[in-house]
Design an enzyme around this catalytic site. Structure first.
Site, short mmCIF file in Angstrom:
data_model
loop_
_atom_site.label_atom_id
_atom_site.label_comp_id
_atom_site.label_asym_id
_atom_site.label_seq_id
_atom_site.Cartn_x
_atom_site.Cartn_y
_atom_site.Cartn_z
CE LYS A 102 -26.29 44.29 -6.17
NZ LYS A 102 -26.62 42.98 -6.71
N GLY A 214 -20.64 40.52 -21.89
CA GLY A 214 -20.08 40.38 -20.54
C GLY A 214 -19.43 39.02 -20.41
N GLY A 216 -17.45 38.06 -17.64
CA GLY A 216 -16.92 37.94 -16.28
C GLY A 216 -17.48 36.69 -15.65
CG ASN A 217 -19.25 34.95 -11.38
OD1 ASN A 217 -20.23 34.34 -11.81
ND2 ASN A 217 -18.73 34.68 -10.21
CB ALA A 218 -22.94 36.27 -14.88
N GLY A 219 -21.11 35.70 -17.32
CA GLY A 219 -21.03 35.44 -18.76
C GLY A 219 -20.14 34.26 -19.13
P1 NAD Z 1 -18.02 40.63 -13.49
O1 NAD Z 1 -17.38 41.86 -12.97
O2 NAD Z 1 -17.41 39.32 -13.18
O3 NAD Z 1 -18.18 40.72 -15.09
C1 NAD Z 1 -18.74 41.80 -15.74
C2 NAD Z 1 -18.43 41.68 -17.23
O4 NAD Z 1 -19.11 42.70 -17.93
C3 NAD Z 1 -16.96 41.84 -17.58
O5 NAD Z 1 -16.62 40.93 -18.61
C4 NAD Z 1 -16.88 43.25 -18.12
O6 NAD Z 1 -15.80 43.44 -19.04
C5 NAD Z 1 -18.21 43.34 -18.83
N1 NAD Z 1 -18.66 44.71 -19.07
C6 NAD Z 1 -18.64 45.76 -18.23
N2 NAD Z 1 -19.13 46.86 -18.87
C7 NAD Z 1 -19.46 46.47 -20.10
C8 NAD Z 1 -20.02 47.13 -21.23
N3 NAD Z 1 -20.32 48.42 -21.18
N4 NAD Z 1 -20.23 46.39 -22.35
C9 NAD Z 1 -19.92 45.10 -22.39
N5 NAD Z 1 -19.40 44.43 -21.38
C10 NAD Z 1 -19.17 45.10 -20.24
O7 NAD Z 1 -19.52 40.70 -12.97
P2 NAD Z 1 -20.57 39.52 -12.84
O8 NAD Z 1 -20.56 39.05 -11.43
O9 NAD Z 1 -20.39 38.55 -13.96
O10 NAD Z 1 -21.92 40.34 -13.01
C11 NAD Z 1 -22.45 40.65 -14.29
C12 NAD Z 1 -23.91 41.02 -14.14
O11 NAD Z 1 -24.59 39.95 -13.50
C13 NAD Z 1 -24.17 42.26 -13.26
O12 NAD Z 1 -25.29 42.95 -13.77
C14 NAD Z 1 -24.52 41.65 -11.92
O13 NAD Z 1 -25.31 42.53 -11.12
C15 NAD Z 1 -25.28 40.43 -12.37
N6 NAD Z 1 -25.37 39.42 -11.35
C16 NAD Z 1 -24.26 38.86 -10.82
C17 NAD Z 1 -24.39 37.92 -9.81
C18 NAD Z 1 -23.20 37.25 -9.21
O14 NAD Z 1 -23.40 36.39 -8.35
N7 NAD Z 1 -22.00 37.53 -9.63
C19 NAD Z 1 -25.67 37.55 -9.35
C20 NAD Z 1 -26.79 38.12 -9.94
C21 NAD Z 1 -26.63 39.06 -10.94
#
Ligand code: NAD
Length: 423
Positions: A102, A214, A216-219
């Site tokens: 990472k 959340g 973002g991408n995942a949510g």
């Molecule tokens: P992202 O940056 O696209 O989205 C993150 C989201 O979380 C945003 O909507 C942001 O506003 C929100 N956020 C941040 N801080 C916050 C808080 N304190 N309270 C509430 N919401 C908050 O990131 P992502 O890629 O969607 O990743 C989200 C999680 O999923 C992370 O923990 C990441 O490690 C995990 N993840 C992502 C992937 C991937 O492929 N993108 C793979 C495995 C795990």
């Protein structure tokens, strides 16, 4: 307690349950390599700033180190160590021939210009270039990093290597050798597991109220997939705030609104308008209230340490799906287990991302381009197999799904280590 100490606790617990060889546990409790870099960047106003960056390579017994790069103001080496260890375990649960790594840079990328972000990314790549490569360590996107950033890394690395090396990263744009379905893979994988859970328990998605932290991408992708299947999305929260709407939120409209207003918090009126329900009660909520709302599934898709010993007792969800890494602390895990809350753990639930990254590596090697249907079909197959194995171990060892996921990973790692004969 640091995030890495949480990881060690989880490894310790699973090791005890399965009676894992102490030496193997000890080796897996230490990352193989930790790199810290100071990244000088010329800012647009002519000033010079130095950013701190990291790359941690936890373990490569199963294959090349693999794991995302996070750009965040609060990232630190302990967090990156934890995330890299979870990557090792995640790849092992899914049976992928990949290890765990990472990276991270302490930065708020939202206040950098595009040019500053590119210079930061290219310099960071140069500094970690001696230890990454398609056969050694393959980064990918994580929080606040995206296909564009992956393209810059691949381009910079290719210049240094003096040959086109797109395979040094995954999560690239499609036209640069990315895989179809990588952008949606994390949520898609979690969706397959939740669908299995619902099917096996003879439940009906239409009876399920879902809350997502959340967006973002995942949510946001999870929201779309679930609403399409009939689940009712009643709450969404991002870094600036959130809202509740019992009648059901339309994720497509919410995404449009978020693109305009930058946070879901400001989309309440918008939702009332699109649903055309006069007097609709769309409540704004605080982070604490949000997590403690009554719902069937709480999806954690933001950051770590969201459910702790402070609030675990007040969680009212029946199921917690961890798309984020480490959102529930070990202490909270115990409280939730006692309350009968099913936690579908991160190293299984969010493994769709790394699985499609692996598919991207296969496509890059063979020069093939898989259609989206093929990507999703193979992803579903891998996720369901891993889910079945974790469930079996949970029955065999009479333990939670998290403990069982760790046991599953450790079994796969132990077999490989024994095959090699030495550490
Ligand atoms: P992202 O940056 O696209 O989205 C993150 C989201 O979380 C945003 O909507 C942001 O506003 C929100 N956020 C941040 N801080 C916050 C808080 N304190 N309270 C509430 N919401 C908050 O990131 P992502 O890629 O969607 O990743 C989200 C999680 O999923 C992370 O923990 C990441 O490690 C995990 N993840 C992502 C992937 C991937 O492929 N993108 C793979 C495995 C795990």
């Amino acid at each position: 307690m640091s995030l890495f100490e949480n990881t060690l606790k989880q490894i310790e617990k699973a090791s005890k349950l399965m009676n894992l060889d102490q030496e193997i546990k000890e080796v897996l409790s230490h990352p193989q390599r930790k790199i810290q870099v100071s990244v000088p960047v010329r800012m647009d106003n002519g000033s010079l700033r130095i950013f701190n960056g990291f790359r941690v390579q936890h373990n490569n017994y199963l294959g090349p180190y693999k794991g995302g790069i996070r750009y965040h103001e609060q990232v630190d080496i302990e967090e990156v160590k934890a995330l890299s260890a979870w990557m090792t375990l995640k790849c092992a649960v899914l049976g992928l021939p990949l290890g765990g790594g990472k990276g991270g840079i302490i930065v708020n990328p939202k206040i950098l210009s595009e040019n500053e972000l590119e210079r930061l990314t290219r310099k960071y790549t140069e500094l970690i270039s001696p230890v990454i490569g398609p056969e050694t360590d393959v980064p990918a996107p994580d929080v606040n990093t995206n296909p564009q950033i992956m393209e810059w890394i691949a381009d910079e690395y290719s210049k240094i290597a003096e040959k086109e090396t797109p395979g040094v990263v995954t999560g690239k744009p499609l036209k640069k050798g990315g895989s179809k379905g990588r952008d949606t893979a994390t949520a898609q994988g979690g969706y397959y597991i939740l669908s299995e859970f619902v099917r096996e328990n003879n439940l009906n998605p239409k009876d399920f109220k879902v809350v997502i932290q959340g967006f973002g991408n995942a949510g946001s992708v999870a929201a779309k997939l679930l609403v399409k299947d009939g689940y009712r999305l009643i709450g969404v929260f991002d870094s600036q705030g959130g809202l509740f709407y019992e009648q059901g939120i339309n994720p497509d409209e919410l995404l449009k609104c978020k693109a305009e207003k930058k946070t879901v918090k400001k989309c309440g009126v918008h939702i009332e308008k699109i649903h055309d329900i006069k007097g609709a009660v769309c409540r704004e909520v605080t982070s604490e209230e949000f997590l403690e709302q009554k719902c069937d599934v709480l999806i954690l898709a933001a950051l770590e340490n969201q459910i702790t010993s402070e609030n675990a007792e007040r969680i009212q969800a029946n199921v917690v799906l961890e798309l984020a890494n480490g959102p529930v602390t070990p202490e909270a895990d115990e409280i939730l287990a006692k309350k009968g809350v099913t936690v579908i753990p991160d190293i299984l639930a969010n493994a769709g991302g790394v699985t499609v990254s692996y598919f991207e590596m296969l496509q890059n090697k063979s020069g093939e381009y898989w259609p989206l249907e093929q990507v999703n079909e193979q992803l579903e197959q891998k996720m369901v197999v891993a889910w079945q194995e974790v469930k079996l171990n949970s029955e065999k060892y009479n333990c939670t799904l998290r403990e069982a996921a760790f046991i599953t990973a450790l079994i796969h790692l132990e077999i490989k280590i024994r095959e090699k004969g030495e550490f």
